[in-house]
Design an enzyme around this catalytic site. Structure first.
Site, PDB file in Angstrom:
ATOM      1  N   SER A  54     -10.350  -2.488  -4.886  1.00 18.81           N
ATOM      2  CA  SER A  54     -11.047  -2.211  -3.631  1.00 18.81           C
ATOM      3  C   SER A  54     -10.455  -3.007  -2.483  1.00 18.81           C
ATOM      4  O   SER A  54     -10.368  -2.508  -1.351  1.00 18.81           O
ATOM      5  CB  SER A  54     -12.545  -2.496  -3.762  1.00 18.81           C
ATOM      6  OG  SER A  54     -12.770  -3.848  -4.143  1.00 18.81           O
ATOM      7  N   GLU A  55     -10.031  -4.264  -2.734  1.00 16.99           N
ATOM      8  CA  GLU A  55      -9.377  -5.063  -1.694  1.00 16.99           C
ATOM      9  C   GLU A  55      -8.313  -5.971  -2.295  1.00 16.99           C
ATOM     10  O   GLU A  55      -8.400  -6.386  -3.454  1.00 16.99           O
ATOM     11  CB  GLU A  55     -10.379  -5.928  -0.929  1.00 16.99           C
ATOM     12  CG  GLU A  55     -11.160  -5.200   0.147  1.00 16.99           C
ATOM     13  CD  GLU A  55     -12.609  -4.985  -0.254  1.00 16.99           C
ATOM     14  OE1 GLU A  55     -13.336  -4.334   0.506  1.00 16.99           O
ATOM     15  OE2 GLU A  55     -13.010  -5.456  -1.333  1.00 16.99           O
ATOM     16  N   THR A  56      -7.321  -6.271  -1.464  1.00 21.41           N
ATOM     17  CA  THR A  56      -6.272  -7.238  -1.770  1.00 21.41           C
ATOM     18  C   THR A  56      -6.184  -8.192  -0.583  1.00 21.41           C
ATOM     19  O   THR A  56      -6.206  -7.756   0.568  1.00 21.41           O
ATOM     20  CB  THR A  56      -4.928  -6.538  -2.003  1.00 21.41           C
ATOM     21  OG1 THR A  56      -5.050  -5.647  -3.118  1.00 21.41           O
ATOM     22  CG2 THR A  56      -3.819  -7.543  -2.267  1.00 21.41           C
ATOM     23  N   HIS A  85     -16.402 -10.276  -0.638  1.00 21.51           N
ATOM     24  CA  HIS A  85     -15.830 -10.771  -1.889  1.00 21.51           C
ATOM     25  C   HIS A  85     -14.386 -11.227  -1.712  1.00 21.51           C
ATOM     26  O   HIS A  85     -13.966 -12.206  -2.340  1.00 21.51           O
ATOM     27  CB  HIS A  85     -16.062  -9.757  -3.038  1.00 21.51           C
ATOM     28  CG  HIS A  85     -14.915  -8.902  -3.447  1.00 21.51           C
ATOM     29  ND1 HIS A  85     -14.582  -7.734  -2.794  1.00 21.51           N
ATOM     30  CD2 HIS A  85     -14.045  -9.026  -4.482  1.00 21.51           C
ATOM     31  CE1 HIS A  85     -13.542  -7.178  -3.411  1.00 21.51           C
ATOM     32  NE2 HIS A  85     -13.202  -7.934  -4.433  1.00 21.51           N
TER      33      HIS A  85
END
Length: 286
Positions: A54-56, A85
């Site tokens: 979902s995210e980096t 997060h």
């Protein structure tokens, strides 16, 4: 944004962190590149798309004198000024890599939304919820679409508010945690809207609220645990008297996860915290 010629690829420290869980593989994973100072935006976006998370997050030297580090946060298709997060996971990775904050007990992160304080409480980290850039009434047409997408009658949505602090969340309050867990989303019906749903558990439960977040059109249509939404929901619920000044929320239950979000109001701040566990450590060629 970086300018000038591209740097030759090199090995960089890399960590994959499970956030909002003390138990590995039960929270929300985040990829973190710790030494990203000479990477171009295009390279960051391409790698974030490749990780399929979902995210980096990419950790860089700060540009503000009060910040300990700077972070850029990417989904598979866009950059976010802030996300929850990735904030906790980046701080966790930076500290594990030997980062030393300027102030004892507090890490100051620089990101697109400004400076975000992250406090250390034993092994747990918590960020100060950034101000909402949009809040308040949601248009009735949007609420009808949300209700259809959640498979609920319109009157089941007890209240709703925009909760924008990076992602454009619409927050929806339901009557109970059971109602939240019973949702079978119709993503096509709420296409283009990011929707977070929250409902209270019964008295005597160790967890006070159940949370789910839906992102139609994204590869990860339901997010396991969402710091940005929980930060906005905490401000909304506590300041409206619907939640106590300290509570524990669960998220990810419907996905087989066990995310736990610790919320506490202290003075003018609302802190959103959780445990983090490093699950993969090594090097990445970028």
């Amino acid at each position: 944004m970086n300018t000038g010629p591209s740097a030759a690829p090199r090995l960089r420290p890399f960590t994959q962190v499970d956030v909002f869980s003390a138990e590995a593989y039960r929270g929300n994973p985040l990829a973190v590149v710790v030494e990203a100072e000479d990477l171009e935006t295009e390279t960051m976006q391409r790698f974030a798309n490749w990780t399929n998370l979902s995210e980096t997050a990419f950790v860089l030297p700060p540009t503000h004198p009060d910040a300990d580090y700077r972070v850029r946060i990417f989904t598979g298709s866009e950059e976010f000024p802030f996300a929850g997060h990735p904030t906790l996971g980046s701080a966790h990775a930076w500290l594990e890599a030997g980062g030393i904050p300027q102030r004892d007990g507090v890490v100051v992160q620089e990101c697109g939304a400004g400076l975000v304080r992250v406090r250390r409480d034993g092994g747990r980290l918590a960020f100060a919820a950034p101000p909402l850039t949009r809040s308040g009434t949601v248009a009735e047409d949007d609420l009808m679409r949300v209700a259809a997408g959640l498979g609920l009658p319109r009157e089941a949505l007890l209240d709703a508010s925009w909760l924008v602090n990076g992602p454009d969340w619409i927050g929806v309050l339901l009557e109970s945690a059971e109602q939240v867990l019973g949702i079978r989303p119709d993503y096509a019906a709420m296409a283009g809207l990011k929707v977070g749903v929250i409902g209270p558990h019964g008295h005597g439960s160790a967890v006070q609220f159940e949370v789910r977040t839906f992102v139609p059109g994204d590869a990860a249509a339901e997010d396991p645990v969402t710091g940005s939404f929980n930060a906005g929901a905490a401000q909304w619920l506590i300041r409206s008297g619907r939640a106590p000044e300290s509570y524990l929320a669960a998220q990810g239950t419907a996905l087989g996860r066990a995310g736990r979000i610790y919320v506490e109001a202290a003075g003018e701040d609302i802190w959103v915290g959780g445990d983090s566990v490093s699950c993969i450590e090594g090097w990445v060629l970028l």
